[in-house]
Write an enzyme that holds these catalytic residues in place. Structure first.
Site, mmCIF file in Angstrom:
data_model
loop_
_atom_site.group_PDB
_atom_site.id
_atom_site.type_symbol
_atom_site.label_atom_id
_atom_site.label_comp_id
_atom_site.label_asym_id
_atom_site.label_seq_id
_atom_site.Cartn_x
_atom_site.Cartn_y
_atom_site.Cartn_z
ATOM 1 N N PRO A 2 -19.406 -30.635 6.045
ATOM 2 C CA PRO A 2 -19.394 -31.317 7.345
ATOM 3 C C PRO A 2 -20.479 -32.387 7.411
ATOM 4 C CG PRO A 2 -19.220 -28.954 7.634
ATOM 5 C CD PRO A 2 -19.526 -29.184 6.183
ATOM 6 N N GLU A 3 -20.102 -33.569 7.885
ATOM 7 C CA GLU A 3 -21.030 -34.677 7.996
ATOM 8 C C GLU A 3 -21.343 -34.933 9.474
ATOM 9 O OE1 GLU A 3 -22.547 -36.090 5.576
ATOM 10 O OE2 GLU A 3 -21.413 -35.416 3.827
#
Length: 273
Positions: A2-3
């Site tokens: 996840p960014e």
């Protein structure tokens, strides 16, 4: 992994359910995360009210009352957080619950255990995990002039430079690739050879790409889902990432794949110079 857009999506999903709620109990089922949950977690958090949420890079922050203490949640590669009813069935990798005073729980789930849930006492000052982080892409500190000054003399590929969290946070592999495409900059170009005008365009597109991804809920890739379990849809709008061999959406030239460091990178050989 996840960014920034995925973490921001989760923050926005979690906030309405936790804001103003008191943490009645902390239940730790598995403390052995990337950074172990300290034995002091319950004493630190129980009885405290959640007064706000924020994000620093890929870290989700829960603000607690009485002095500015916080809880840090890092999702690692496969972490998720959910707001659930207290009687919701447990899954194998549900490692930690923050039981709220309304009977619901904020649950941390992480099959690979590469994430973390940590206390951040205000007395510690800047947390060690954030000391080397660059500016937020939506902050005034991040601009084309900043990128230009920061990149002078750098021989690293511009994509590698852009993904460096000490330069700017949140421009991970997907979003760096898309920003470079919109800026018409080939990812292998030396960062120090990117012009001032190109740096201005790149800073603008980094912000635009990330903002669009946030609005659309992030990018659906393997383990990511928002706080409500819903997947993101930004993947539908990708121009180059994951499109090796497919025609460019702008010029129809086949998208090419290369490796920069240990990461795959796609680009259009006609649009990006």
């Amino acid at each position: 992994m996840p960014e920034l857009p995925e973490v921001e999506t989760i923050r926005r999903g979690v906030e309405p359910h936790v804001l103003g709620r008191r943490i009645a109990k902390v239940i730790v089922r598995e403390p052995r995360l990337r950074w172990p949950v300290p034995a002091s977690m319950a004493a630190f958090a129980e009885g405290r009210r959640i007064t706000g949420t924020s994000r620093r890079g890929k870290y989700l922050l829960l603000h607690l009352d009485e002095g500015g203490d916080k809880l840090i949640i890092h999702l690692g590669m496969s972490g998720r957080v959910f707001v659930l009813d207290a009687n919701h069935a447990l899954l194998k990798h549900d490692h930690l619950d923050l039981v709220l005073d309304d009977g619901r729980v904020l649950r941390y789930h992480d099959p690979r255990r590469f994430g973390a849930v940590l206390p951040w006492p205000a007395a510690e000052g800047e947390h060690v995990l954030m000391q080397t982080m660059g500016p937020e892409p939506f902050s005034e500190a991040f601009s084309g002039a900043y990128l230009y000054a920061k990149s002078r003399g750098k021989t690293a590929a511009v994509k590698t430079f852009l993904m460096d969290g000490s330069v700017v946070v949140g421009a991970g592999n997907i979003y760096a690739a898309e920003s470079l495409f919109r800026s018409r900059i080939r990812p292998t170009r030396r960062a120090g050879k990117v012009s001032r005008a190109e740096c201005e365009a790149l800073a603008t597109h980094v912000r635009t790409v990330l903002a669009e991804a946030i609005v659309q809920g992030g990018t659906t890739l393997r383990d990511f889902a928002g706080a409500d379990g819903a997947a993101g849809y930004f993947q539908q709008d990708l121009y180059v990432y994951g499109r090796e061999g497919l025609p460019c959406r702008v010029c129809s030239t086949p998208i090419k794949l290369l490796r920069l460091g240990n990461r795959q990178s796609c680009y259009c050989p006609a649009c990006q110079r």
